[in-house]
Design a protein around this motif. Structure first.
Motif, short mmCIF file in Angstrom:
data_model
loop_
_atom_site.label_atom_id
_atom_site.label_comp_id
_atom_site.label_asym_id
_atom_site.label_seq_id
_atom_site.Cartn_x
_atom_site.Cartn_y
_atom_site.Cartn_z
N LEU A 1 0.85 -1.19 0.00
CA LEU A 1 0.00 0.00 0.00
C LEU A 1 0.88 1.24 0.00
CD1 LEU A 1 -2.62 -0.97 2.75
CD2 LEU A 1 -2.77 -1.37 0.30
N GLY A 2 0.35 2.31 -0.56
CA GLY A 2 1.08 3.57 -0.58
C GLY A 2 0.13 4.74 -0.57
N THR A 3 0.64 5.91 -0.20
CA THR A 3 -0.20 7.09 -0.07
C THR A 3 0.28 8.21 -0.98
OG1 THR A 3 1.13 7.96 1.75
CG2 THR A 3 -0.72 6.53 2.33
N ALA A 4 -0.66 9.09 -1.30
CA ALA A 4 -0.37 10.35 -1.97
C ALA A 4 -1.17 11.42 -1.24
CB ALA A 4 -0.74 10.28 -3.45
N GLU A 5 -0.50 12.44 -0.72
CA GLU A 5 -1.16 13.44 0.13
C GLU A 5 -1.21 14.79 -0.58
OE1 GLU A 5 -0.30 11.77 4.60
OE2 GLU A 5 1.05 13.30 3.78
N VAL B 1 -9.31 7.19 -11.56
CA VAL B 1 -7.89 7.07 -11.90
C VAL B 1 -7.40 5.66 -11.66
CG1 VAL B 1 -5.57 7.83 -11.27
CG2 VAL B 1 -7.41 9.51 -11.50
N CYS B 2 -7.76 5.06 -10.52
CA CYS B 2 -7.30 3.71 -10.20
C CYS B 2 -7.87 2.68 -11.18
CB CYS B 2 -7.69 3.35 -8.77
SG CYS B 2 -6.78 4.26 -7.50
N GLU B 3 -9.17 2.78 -11.44
CA GLU B 3 -9.79 1.80 -12.33
C GLU B 3 -9.31 1.93 -13.76
OE1 GLU B 3 -13.94 2.37 -11.83
OE2 GLU B 3 -14.05 1.22 -9.95
N GLY B 4 -8.81 3.10 -14.13
CA GLY B 4 -8.31 3.28 -15.48
C GLY B 4 -6.84 2.97 -15.66
N SER B 5 -6.19 2.48 -14.61
CA SER B 5 -4.76 2.19 -14.68
C SER B 5 -4.53 0.71 -14.43
CB SER B 5 -3.99 3.03 -13.66
OG SER B 5 -2.64 2.64 -13.62
N GLU C 1 -0.44 13.21 -10.15
CA GLU C 1 -0.54 13.96 -11.40
C GLU C 1 -2.00 14.19 -11.81
OE1 GLU C 1 0.45 13.15 -16.12
OE2 GLU C 1 1.63 12.14 -14.58
N ARG C 2 -2.80 13.12 -11.77
CA ARG C 2 -4.19 13.24 -12.23
C ARG C 2 -5.03 14.09 -11.28
NH1 ARG C 2 -5.38 9.05 -15.85
NH2 ARG C 2 -3.58 8.90 -17.26
N LEU C 3 -4.85 13.92 -9.97
CA LEU C 3 -5.67 14.70 -9.04
C LEU C 3 -5.26 16.18 -9.04
CD1 LEU C 3 -6.20 12.39 -5.94
CD2 LEU C 3 -7.74 12.87 -7.84
N VAL C 4 -3.97 16.45 -9.20
CA VAL C 4 -3.55 17.85 -9.29
C VAL C 4 -4.15 18.49 -10.54
CG1 VAL C 4 -1.56 19.34 -9.73
CG2 VAL C 4 -1.46 17.64 -7.91
N GLY C 5 -4.09 17.79 -11.66
CA GLY C 5 -4.69 18.31 -12.89
C GLY C 5 -6.19 18.48 -12.78
N TRP C 6 -6.85 17.52 -12.11
CA TRP C 6 -8.31 17.61 -11.95
C TRP C 6 -8.69 18.80 -11.08
CZ3 TRP C 6 -11.19 16.89 -7.38
CH2 TRP C 6 -12.57 16.80 -7.56
N LEU C 7 -7.95 19.04 -9.99
CA LEU C 7 -8.23 20.19 -9.14
C LEU C 7 -7.99 21.50 -9.88
CD1 LEU C 7 -6.64 19.04 -5.75
CD2 LEU C 7 -9.07 19.42 -6.19
N ARG C 8 -6.90 21.58 -10.62
CA ARG C 8 -6.59 22.82 -11.32
C ARG C 8 -7.61 23.13 -12.42
NH1 ARG C 8 -1.99 21.39 -12.89
NH2 ARG C 8 -2.53 20.87 -15.05
#
Length: 387
Positions: free
Chosen positions: A247-251, A270-274, A317-324
């Motif tokens: 397991l790993g985290t991204a904060e 994002v997870c289901e598409g990878s 990467e994806r969540l930063v782009g989605w927020l922006r």
């Protein structure tokens, strides 16, 4: 025919006969090896040492039986005896390597669940080094015992063995400690080849494990060489102790106006598409809400450490782009309340969303079977909420 010429011909005939016999045996083993990987490895690994042992032994017997008396006969026969001992030791070491390779061939390490294979491989590699070292030491001892002078002083050496052993133990304390640590690591199953560890602040995998040192291949292809005693005396992070999946985290530190449910749905997409995601854990939680920002922690799982690293980077990467792109107002910012603002009002904040029931994507220790199992693992006499 003169005696010297007859002796030379006898020795050459014995050598030629030995070469012929070895070639016949080798061809037979190669032909049988087409159906057996063990015989194929035997023909490839043990051919040279077998040829050397048979050839030297045949020459020795030829000289002993047909050469008669000649100058330096004793020295030549003694040299041939030493050569026979060395060739036999080489042959025994080759046979041991064949047996160890055969035991390793049944276990593949290029599969997702390779825990047992890596454990066996580590133990076999350590045993191989110990076996080769023992064969070399015994061979040197046997060769030395063929000298009469060495046998004569053998009693004195044994008499003083106690004092010598104490001196050697004190002088080689560090070396012996590493040797014992290497055996402990191999057979206590605390460290294996290809295990992923974090040591000295570096993330990498165990590339080589010997009796004296351990080589850690860092993620950027550097090598960290540590004594084996390091892993028995100091703490280190072990990512693949019980399995390869991790397991790993991204904060993320975001503004209080972030739509948590929408971010949770985006993480799931994002997870289901990878293909890096192994389908076990995909959770987004709010772990901090202090200092003017909200901290979101995305917890994801992957089949191995390399895939997890790439998946964590992808999630960021994806969540930063989605927020922006979709919620720029949720990016971190500082608010200042000017004089005269309405008391109790918090400028810039939207009304709180309606309460929704958190699903599996919001819980680490519940909901899914994997989360329930994890909850049972970490629950003690007094339940405590994880931070």
């Amino acid at each position: 025919m003169p005696d010297p010429l007859r002796a030379v011909l006898a020795v050459l005939g014995a050598a030629l006969l030995a070469v012929v016999v070895v070639q016949i045996v080798h061809r037979a083993v190669v032909r049988l090896g087409r159906r057996s990987p063990l015989l194929t490895d035997l023909a490839r690994t043990a051919h040279r040492p077998f040829q050397a042992a048979v050839l030297v032994y045949a020459v020795q017997q030829g000289v002993r039986s047909a050469a008669g008396d000649f100058p330096l006969r004793g020295g030549v026969l003694h040299a041939l005896v030493l050569a026979v001992i060395a060739a036999l030791a080489w042959l025994v070491a080759a046979l041991v390597l064949v047996v160890e390779d055969a035991s390793l061939a049944k276990w593949r390490t290029d599969v997702p669940d390779n825990l047992k294979a890596r454990r066996l491989r580590t133990q076999v590699v350590v045993l191989r080094r110990v076996t080769v070292a023992a064969i070399v030491v015994l061979t040197l001892g046997v060769m030395l015992m063929t000298f009469p002078a060495v046998r004569a002083v053998g009693g004195g050496v044994l008499a003083s063995a106690g004092v010598v052993s104490v001196v050697v133990a004190l002088a080689a304390q560090s070396t012996l400690g590493n040797l014992i640590a290497g055996l402990q690591l191999a057979f206590s199953d605390s460290l294996r080849l290809d295990d992923v560890v974090v040591v000295e602040g570096e993330w990498g995998r165990i590339e080589e494990l010997t009796l004296s040192y351990v080589v850690v291949q860092i993620w950027d292809d550097r090598r960290l060489v540590l004594p084996t005693s390091y892993f028995t005396t100091k703490p280190f992070q072990h990512w693949t102790r019980t399995g390869s999946a991790v397991l790993g985290t991204a904060e993320f530190d975001v503004d209080w106006s972030v739509p948590v449910e929408d971010a949770r749905a985006e993480l799931r997409a994002v997870c289901e598409g990878s293909e890096l995601w192994d389908g076990r854990v995909c959770v987004l939680q709010v772990t901090e809400a202090v200092g003017g920002t909200v901290r979101l922690r995305a917890l994801v799982s992957a089949r191995d450490a390399g895939s997890l690293w790439d998946l964590r980077c992808l999630v960021r990467e994806r969540l930063v782009g989605w927020l922006r792109e979709h919620h720029p107002d949720a990016l971190p910012r500082w608010r200042t309340e000017l004089s005269g603002a309405a008391a109790g009002a918090s400028p810039g904040l939207p009304p709180p969303p309606a309460q929704t029931r958190a699903g599996d994507d919001a819980r680490v220790f519940g909901g899914s079977p994997d989360g329930i199992a994890r909850s049972g693992t970490f629950a003690g006499k007094e339940d405590a909420a994880p931070r």
